[in-house]
Design a protein around this motif. Structure first.
Motif: not given
Length: 307
Positions: A4-13
């Protein structure tokens, strides 16, 4: 949690872009000159962020679902079936998401939206022209979708295609990659497998029967050959203990043809078993029945000479 870490950055952006859009919404009408295009850029970035999140999410969902299936185990027929379907379905969903994202970005600009309304009337004719010009590409795409559901083959299936034996390595929407036994790659369009016949050795199960042919003289003892075949198979782990047959299938003017049928758990093992049986049977004939190796006979009739 790692997947799920791959989703954190695009979601925060994406969240930051949405927050910036809401914060500066009241002031956007006061921007002039070069700053007038900033709201549009913000909208484009938001749509891009959402598209990015959805693409990452499809990959995460696929990985979570596939964790229930182990493609590395020996009996992996159901796992390969699910892997094949999910890989192609993910490509289809990603394609739709990207197309929708591009469409939303284009219609976010007022000028492009006006142009779109103007050409909408001629879209039918343009669609017909594009359809005729791209019918092969569309047919290939539809074939990829059909393969995902009909599944004439799956990932890691052993196939014989274009007189080459190998395994299905990749299944994409428009092409399929076959890994040949000597590590070459055969790339074929998906329509090929719907239009031409091919052999699938692992369609319903991985076990397979292999054949070995022996050519001997008429004087060979077939019972001795059968006893030796029993001994060879009982001493090798390659045989799955299901099929074991030695039959005389042809009697020619010079040799006798004997066919051996043996079974194995999969096609690579069957190949190794056939080679092993062939070598050991030839060694047995050489040591025990050397006179039974194929021969060419010549008979010379000599008339008696008169004295």
């Amino acid at each position: 949690m790692k997947i799920y870490r791959r989703l954190i950055f695009p979601l925060l952006v994406t969240i930051l872009l949405v927050a910036a859009k809401l914060y500066f919404r009241g002031e956007s009408q006061n921007w002039e000159g070069i700053f007038g295009w900033l709201p549009h850029i913000n909208t484009v970035l938001i749509i891009t962020g959402f598209t990015w999140c959805l693409l990452v999410l499809t990959g995460i969902l696929k990985r979570v679902f596939l964790k229930q299936f182990d493609i590395g185990k020996e009996d992996n027929l159901r796992a390969r079936k699910v892997y094949t379907q999910l890989n192609i379905l993910q490509k289809i969903v990603n394609f739709v998401i990207i197309v929708l994202g591009i469409g939303l970005i284009l219609i976010s600009f007022e000028e492009i939206r006006k142009i779109g309304v103007g050409v909408f009337a001629s879209a039918g004719l343009a669609g017909i022209i594009i359809g005729f010009s791209a019918q092969k590409a569309i047919g290939t795409l539809v074939a990829g979708i059909q393969i995902a559901f009909a599944q004439p083959f799956r990932l890691d299936d052993a196939v014989v295609v274009e007189n080459e034996w190998g395994w299905i390595e990749e299944i994409n929407l428009t092409y399929v990659v076959v890994r040949i036994w000597d590590q070459r790659r055969l790339v074929l369009p998906t329509t090929y497998f719907l239009e031409k016949p091919f052999q699938n050795w692992t369609r319903t199960s991985a076990d397979i029967i292999g054949s070995v042919f022996l050519y001997t003289d008429y004087r060979v003892s077939f019972e001795a050959l059968r006893e030796e075949l029993d001994r060879i198979l009982e001493n090798t782990p390659l045989w799955d203990k299901k099929v074991k047959v030695l039959q005389v299938t042809e009697a020619k003017e010079r040799t006798v043809e004997s066919r051996i049928l043996v079974s194995a758990k999969n096609s690579p093992t069957a190949w190794d078993l056939r080679v092993h049986v062939r070598e050991k049977m030839i060694e047995f004939i050489q040591k025990n029945f050397p006179e039974s190796l194929p021969k060419t006979r010549i008979a010379l009739d000599q008339e008696p000479t008169e004295k």
